[in-house]
Design a protein around this motif. Structure first.
Motif, short mmCIF file in Angstrom:
data_model
loop_
_atom_site.label_atom_id
_atom_site.label_comp_id
_atom_site.label_asym_id
_atom_site.label_seq_id
_atom_site.Cartn_x
_atom_site.Cartn_y
_atom_site.Cartn_z
N VAL A 162 0.84 -1.20 0.00
CA VAL A 162 0.00 0.00 0.00
C VAL A 162 0.88 1.25 0.00
CG1 VAL A 162 -1.70 1.31 1.32
CG2 VAL A 162 -1.89 -1.18 1.15
N LEU A 163 1.94 1.22 0.77
CA LEU A 163 2.85 2.37 0.84
C LEU A 163 3.49 2.64 -0.51
CD1 LEU A 163 4.52 4.51 2.35
CD2 LEU A 163 6.11 2.68 2.99
N THR A 168 3.24 6.58 -5.69
CA THR A 168 3.04 6.96 -7.08
C THR A 168 1.90 7.95 -7.26
OG1 THR A 168 1.44 5.21 -7.58
CG2 THR A 168 3.78 4.64 -7.77
N MET A 169 1.02 8.07 -6.29
CA MET A 169 -0.21 8.85 -6.35
C MET A 169 -1.21 8.22 -7.32
SD MET A 169 -0.83 13.00 -6.69
CE MET A 169 0.60 13.48 -5.74
N LEU A 170 -0.98 7.00 -7.72
CA LEU A 170 -1.85 6.30 -8.66
C LEU A 170 -2.55 5.11 -8.01
CD1 LEU A 170 0.59 6.29 -11.73
CD2 LEU A 170 -1.28 7.89 -11.28
N PRO A 173 -6.35 4.07 -9.54
CA PRO A 173 -6.44 3.17 -10.70
C PRO A 173 -5.77 1.83 -10.48
CG PRO A 173 -4.88 4.93 -11.13
CD PRO A 173 -5.60 5.29 -9.86
N LEU A 174 -4.82 1.76 -9.55
CA LEU A 174 -4.17 0.49 -9.25
C LEU A 174 -5.04 -0.41 -8.38
CD1 LEU A 174 -0.49 1.68 -8.53
CD2 LEU A 174 -1.29 0.34 -10.49
N GLY A 175 -6.13 0.14 -7.85
CA GLY A 175 -7.01 -0.65 -7.00
C GLY A 175 -6.46 -0.89 -5.61
N VAL A 176 -5.63 0.04 -5.13
CA VAL A 176 -4.99 -0.09 -3.82
C VAL A 176 -5.59 0.95 -2.88
CG1 VAL A 176 -2.80 0.04 -2.56
CG2 VAL A 176 -2.87 -0.94 -4.86
N ASP A 177 -5.73 0.59 -1.60
CA ASP A 177 -6.28 1.52 -0.61
C ASP A 177 -5.37 2.73 -0.44
OD1 ASP A 177 -8.44 -0.13 -0.13
OD2 ASP A 177 -7.46 -1.16 1.55
N ASN A 178 -5.97 3.85 -0.05
CA ASN A 178 -5.19 5.02 0.30
C ASN A 178 -4.53 4.81 1.65
OD1 ASN A 178 -5.82 7.00 -1.89
ND2 ASN A 178 -7.92 6.67 -1.15
N LEU A 179 -3.25 5.17 1.77
CA LEU A 179 -2.59 5.08 3.06
C LEU A 179 -3.30 5.96 4.07
CD1 LEU A 179 -0.08 3.86 4.52
CD2 LEU A 179 1.10 6.00 3.98
#
Length: 404
Positions: A162-163, A168-170, A173-179
């Motif tokens: 996640v980190l 990348t600030m992306l 679209p990558l489908g990853v949770d926001n830190l």
């Protein structure tokens, strides 16, 4: 919530003036015509739009107080360790509207990004966006990651993946949770910059910005029913009306109000309310927050009226260096407040009265944002700007390395 620009724009709200001033020259320009470059004289930034600086700071502060005082009862109990009724029995429902500060961010961003990009080359626009967003964002990532991974916070310990994705600030679209949950606003901002860069590449004119507003409006209307996830991801229908209205307001400011521009604003206002009041898939989650619809309509309308007042020149009397400073703190305050502030509230909730703790925490975060912006973000951004300004962006093959 950008952001900013960000819903927090790169260069701050400045009135770009030649001679005499944009406000004075606007009355003599017809929509659809650009002032000849020879007549414009050197572009000099004289007067900051202090009212926009103040609004940016108030929007950020409203989001901060929402996270500290106005979140859903379950989230408040998670943060404070006790029911919201024992903390802010009356104030909670009012500060819940602070979440709408993000919408004001987007309105301001549409106005300021259009203004700051006018007359710039695509290269300059790219450099200004990168050096505005990424330095402070990376600083916030480092601070949040240190707090989350090294200390006992209520945020747990997410997978390191996640980190890396968040750097990348992306992550969207990558489908990853926001830190940090507040980072969600950065994707709509990035999409705005990406699509608007096409207009910058062609050269900003009144006609091209108006056409861009129209095309984006059509895309925002069609995206929810098109069944194309990529289109929805790029168009951001629930945020688009605010960016579009902000651009139309800037055209009013640069030239003069016209029925066409008022039509764009009116359509954006209607669409903003549509997505805000939609029962499912809109701007609001009614399962967690269900206020009276009238207050939502009033809040959104007030946001539009505030930016309209600035666009019409009714706020030129508002001055003050302190407003400029406050505006510069918006982005760091927005990015830093959640993890740091919520962690402090969580650990000291049983040692101080709630309102005292909120006041001390908010004040400390404002001071921290000032020092971070001045002594960390600004030097990094200047170094990046110098590096990128001297870099070769073309695809020309580099000279082969000489081998012994």
């Amino acid at each position: 919530m950008s952001q900013t620009d960000q819903h927090v724009p790169a260069d701050g709200p400045t009135a770009q003036t030649g001679e005499p001033t944009v406000a004075a020259r606007a009355s003599s320009l017809r929509p659809g015509t650009e002032a000849p470059l020879a007549d414009a004289g050197p572009v000099v930034r004289k007067n900051r739009l202090a009212a926009l600086d103040g609004l940016r700071f108030l929007a950020a502060l409203s989001v901060v107080l929402f996270h500290f005082v106005g979140q859903t009862p379950g989230a408040m109990e998670f943060v404070w360790g006790r029911p919201v009724d024992t903390l802010f029995p009356e104030a909670h429902r009012y500060f819940a509207f602070g979440r709408l500060g993000v919408d004001l961010f987007f309105l301001i961003s549409g106005f300021v990004i259009c203004m700051s990009a006018w007359g710039r080359s695509p290269r300059d626009f790219f450099i200004s966006r990168v050096t505005r967003l990424y330095p402070m964002y990376w600083v916030a990532i480092v601070v949040s990651a240190c707090a989350i991974y090294l200390f006992d916070t209520p945020f747990g310990h997410p997978n390191p993946r996640v980190l890396f994705a968040n750097l990348t600030m992306l992550q969207t679209p990558l489908g990853v949770d926001n830190l940090d949950s507040v980072y969600w606003t950065l994707w709509p901002e990035l999409c705005f910059y990406l699509t608007f860069s096409v207009v910058v590449w062609k050269g900003l004119t009144y006609q091209r910005v108006v056409v861009f507003c129209g095309l984006w409006t059509v895309a925002a209307v069609l995206a929810p029913s098109a069944g194309i996830p990529l289109l929805t991801l790029l168009v951001n229908p629930t945020s688009a009306p605010f960016f579009i209205a902000g651009m139309a307001f800037y055209l009013m400011y640069r030239y003069r109000p016209t029925p066409l521009l008022w039509g764009i604003v009116a359509m954006s206002w209607l669409l903003a309310l549509h997505f805000l009041l939609a029962p499912h898939g809109g701007r609001n989650n009614w399962e967690t927050w269900s206020p009276w619809r009238g207050w939502l309509i009033l809040s959104t309308t007030v946001f539009f009226l505030l930016i309209a007042a600035i666009a019409l020149g009714w706020t030129t009397w508002i001055r003050g260096r302190w407003l400029t400073v406050a505006g510069s703190l918006t982005f760091p305050l927005y990015l830093l407040h959640d993890v740091i502030g919520v962690s402090l509230l969580h650990h000291f909730s049983d040692r101080m009265s709630p309102w005292t703790l909120v006041g001390v925490t908010v004040g400390g975060l404002v001071v921290l944002s000032y020092f971070v912006q001045r002594f960390v973000e600004r030097p990094i951004a200047l170094a990046m700007r110098r590096l990128l300004s001297s870099a070769e962006f073309g695809l020309k093959t580099p000279t082969s390395r000489r081998r012994p």
